[in-house]
Motif scaffolding. Structure first.
Motif, PDB file in Angstrom:
ATOM      1  N   LEU A 115       5.771  40.983 -83.688  1.00 62.02           N
ATOM      2  CA  LEU A 115       6.281  41.951 -84.662  1.00 62.02           C
ATOM      3  C   LEU A 115       5.593  43.303 -84.508  1.00 62.02           C
ATOM      4  O   LEU A 115       6.243  44.345 -84.589  1.00 62.02           O
ATOM      5  N   LYS A 116       4.302  43.275 -84.278  1.00 59.82           N
ATOM      6  CA  LYS A 116       3.566  44.531 -84.114  1.00 59.82           C
ATOM      7  C   LYS A 116       3.987  45.255 -82.842  1.00 59.82           C
ATOM      8  O   LYS A 116       4.075  46.485 -82.818  1.00 59.82           O
ATOM      9  N   GLU A 117       4.296  44.500 -81.791  1.00 63.31           N
ATOM     10  CA  GLU A 117       4.778  45.108 -80.550  1.00 63.31           C
ATOM     11  C   GLU A 117       6.144  45.750 -80.763  1.00 63.31           C
ATOM     12  O   GLU A 117       6.386  46.880 -80.314  1.00 63.31           O
ATOM     13  N   VAL A 118       7.027  45.037 -81.454  1.00 64.06           N
ATOM     14  CA  VAL A 118       8.362  45.570 -81.737  1.00 64.06           C
ATOM     15  C   VAL A 118       8.251  46.790 -82.644  1.00 64.06           C
ATOM     16  O   VAL A 118       8.977  47.781 -82.475  1.00 64.06           O
ATOM     17  N   LEU A 119       7.320  46.750 -83.592  1.00 58.85           N
ATOM     18  CA  LEU A 119       7.103  47.883 -84.485  1.00 58.85           C
ATOM     19  C   LEU A 119       6.671  49.116 -83.700  1.00 58.85           C
ATOM     20  O   LEU A 119       7.218  50.214 -83.903  1.00 58.85           O
ATOM     21  N   ASN A 120       5.738  48.947 -82.792  1.00 57.28           N
ATOM     22  CA  ASN A 120       5.289  50.079 -81.966  1.00 57.28           C
ATOM     23  C   ASN A 120       6.415  50.627 -81.098  1.00 57.28           C
ATOM     24  O   ASN A 120       6.554  51.847 -80.953  1.00 57.28           O
ATOM     25  N   GLU A 121       7.226  49.732 -80.545  1.00 57.67           N
ATOM     26  CA  GLU A 121       8.358  50.176 -79.727  1.00 57.67           C
ATOM     27  C   GLU A 121       9.349  50.989 -80.553  1.00 57.67           C
ATOM     28  O   GLU A 121       9.843  52.030 -80.096  1.00 57.67           O
ATOM     29  N   ASN A 122       9.633  50.517 -81.761  1.00 53.19           N
ATOM     30  CA  ASN A 122      10.597  51.220 -82.606  1.00 53.19           C
ATOM     31  C   ASN A 122      10.057  52.548 -83.113  1.00 53.19           C
ATOM     32  O   ASN A 122      10.809  53.506 -83.248  1.00 53.19           O
ATOM     33  N   ARG A 123       8.774  52.612 -83.386  1.00 52.27           N
ATOM     34  CA  ARG A 123       8.183  53.889 -83.797  1.00 52.27           C
ATOM     35  C   ARG A 123       8.236  54.902 -82.659  1.00 52.27           C
ATOM     36  O   ARG A 123       8.513  56.085 -82.885  1.00 52.27           O
ATOM     37  N   THR A 124       7.990  54.446 -81.445  1.00 49.03           N
ATOM     38  CA  THR A 124       8.086  55.326 -80.277  1.00 49.03           C
ATOM     39  C   THR A 124       9.528  55.783 -80.084  1.00 49.03           C
ATOM     40  O   THR A 124       9.780  56.966 -79.810  1.00 49.03           O
ATOM     41  N   HIS A 125      10.462  54.853 -80.251  1.00 53.66           N
ATOM     42  CA  HIS A 125      11.881  55.188 -80.123  1.00 53.66           C
ATOM     43  C   HIS A 125      12.299  56.204 -81.177  1.00 53.66           C
ATOM     44  O   HIS A 125      13.023  57.171 -80.877  1.00 53.66           O
ATOM     45  N   LEU A 126      11.818  56.030 -82.400  1.00 52.74           N
ATOM     46  CA  LEU A 126      12.129  56.969 -83.483  1.00 52.74           C
ATOM     47  C   LEU A 126      11.594  58.361 -83.163  1.00 52.74           C
ATOM     48  O   LEU A 126      12.291  59.364 -83.356  1.00 52.74           O
ATOM     49  N   ARG A 127      10.379  58.415 -82.663  1.00 56.93           N
ATOM     50  CA  ARG A 127       9.781  59.703 -82.304  1.00 56.93           C
ATOM     51  C   ARG A 127      10.617  60.394 -81.222  1.00 56.93           C
ATOM     52  O   ARG A 127      10.890  61.601 -81.291  1.00 56.93           O
ATOM     53  N   THR A 128      11.066  59.630 -80.245  1.00 59.03           N
ATOM     54  CA  THR A 128      11.902  60.174 -79.173  1.00 59.03           C
ATOM     55  C   THR A 128      13.221  60.709 -79.736  1.00 59.03           C
ATOM     56  O   THR A 128      13.667  61.800 -79.359  1.00 59.03           O
ATOM     57  N   LEU A 129      13.826  59.943 -80.641  1.00 58.87           N
ATOM     58  CA  LEU A 129      15.086  60.386 -81.249  1.00 58.87           C
ATOM     59  C   LEU A 129      14.899  61.678 -82.032  1.00 58.87           C
ATOM     60  O   LEU A 129      15.741  62.577 -81.975  1.00 58.87           O
ATOM     61  N   GLN A 130      13.794  61.772 -82.762  1.00 65.29           N
ATOM     62  CA  GLN A 130      13.555  62.973 -83.554  1.00 65.29           C
ATOM     63  C   GLN A 130      13.361  64.200 -82.664  1.00 65.29           C
ATOM     64  O   GLN A 130      13.808  65.295 -83.009  1.00 65.29           O
ATOM     65  N   ILE A 190      18.869  57.355 -85.877  1.00 59.11           N
ATOM     66  CA  ILE A 190      17.593  57.556 -86.561  1.00 59.11           C
ATOM     67  C   ILE A 190      17.521  56.655 -87.784  1.00 59.11           C
ATOM     68  O   ILE A 190      16.514  55.976 -88.011  1.00 59.11           O
ATOM     69  N   ASN A 191      18.586  56.629 -88.580  1.00 58.25           N
ATOM     70  CA  ASN A 191      18.595  55.782 -89.773  1.00 58.25           C
ATOM     71  C   ASN A 191      18.513  54.308 -89.414  1.00 58.25           C
ATOM     72  O   ASN A 191      17.830  53.538 -90.081  1.00 58.25           O
ATOM     73  N   LYS A 192      19.199  53.906 -88.363  1.00 61.58           N
ATOM     74  CA  LYS A 192      19.142  52.509 -87.924  1.00 61.58           C
ATOM     75  C   LYS A 192      17.721  52.119 -87.538  1.00 61.58           C
ATOM     76  O   LYS A 192      17.236  51.049 -87.901  1.00 61.58           O
ATOM     77  N   THR A 193      17.058  52.999 -86.800  1.00 66.61           N
ATOM     78  CA  THR A 193      15.700  52.716 -86.353  1.00 66.61           C
ATOM     79  C   THR A 193      14.742  52.660 -87.532  1.00 66.61           C
ATOM     80  O   THR A 193      13.869  51.790 -87.587  1.00 66.61           O
ATOM     81  N   LYS A 194      14.920  53.554 -88.504  1.00 67.62           N
ATOM     82  CA  LYS A 194      14.068  53.531 -89.694  1.00 67.62           C
ATOM     83  C   LYS A 194      14.251  52.231 -90.477  1.00 67.62           C
ATOM     84  O   LYS A 194      13.282  51.673 -91.004  1.00 67.62           O
ATOM     85  N   LYS A 195      15.468  51.745 -90.546  1.00 69.55           N
ATOM     86  CA  LYS A 195      15.731  50.496 -91.262  1.00 69.55           C
ATOM     87  C   LYS A 195      15.095  49.308 -90.546  1.00 69.55           C
ATOM     88  O   LYS A 195      14.563  48.399 -91.185  1.00 69.55           O
ATOM     89  N   ILE A 196      15.127  49.323 -89.235  1.00 70.39           N
ATOM     90  CA  ILE A 196      14.489  48.251 -88.469  1.00 70.39           C
ATOM     91  C   ILE A 196      12.980  48.266 -88.710  1.00 70.39           C
ATOM     92  O   ILE A 196      12.360  47.216 -88.921  1.00 70.39           O
ATOM     93  N   ILE A 197      12.390  49.460 -88.712  1.00 75.02           N
ATOM     94  CA  ILE A 197      10.954  49.585 -88.966  1.00 75.02           C
ATOM     95  C   ILE A 197      10.626  49.059 -90.357  1.00 75.02           C
ATOM     96  O   ILE A 197       9.650  48.327 -90.548  1.00 75.02           O
ATOM     97  N   ALA A 198      11.451  49.384 -91.345  1.00 74.98           N
ATOM     98  CA  ALA A 198      11.220  48.909 -92.706  1.00 74.98           C
ATOM     99  C   ALA A 198      11.318  47.385 -92.780  1.00 74.98           C
ATOM    100  O   ALA A 198      10.527  46.742 -93.479  1.00 74.98           O
ATOM    101  N   ARG A 199      12.264  46.800 -92.072  1.00 74.83           N
ATOM    102  CA  ARG A 199      12.394  45.334 -92.055  1.00 74.83           C
ATOM    103  C   ARG A 199      11.156  44.675 -91.454  1.00 74.83           C
ATOM    104  O   ARG A 199      10.673  43.658 -91.955  1.00 74.83           O
TER     105      ARG A 199
END
Length: 70
Positions: A14-29, A43-52
């Motif tokens: 989960l922590k690995e997936v979280l780091n990947e999604n945070r990096t992806h979000l930063r790239t999208l921004q 961006i909204n999809k990625t934020k929702k995944i991070i929240a989950r």
């Protein structure tokens, strides 16, 4: 990624997936700021995944804490 999928993963995964999604979000921004991203809803999809993921981790730690108290 559905919540049921997240509950089956270990904390480490989960922590690995979280780091990947945070990096992806930063790239999208960055892409949005440079007007390169056409699908802004990603961006909204990625934020929702991070929240989950964060919710799943918090639930696990709360369950572990409750088990220790009992």
């Amino acid at each position: 990624m559905e919540f049921a999928d997240l509950t089956q993963k270990s904390d480490k995964e989960l922590k690995e997936v979280l780091n990947e999604n945070r990096t992806h979000l930063r790239t999208l921004q960055f892409k949005v700021s440079e007007r390169q991203l056409k699908q802004v809803h990603e961006i909204n999809k990625t934020k929702k995944i991070i929240a989950r993921i964060l919710t799943a981790l918090a639930k696990r730690s709360a369950d572990a804490q409750d088990a220790n108290e009992a």
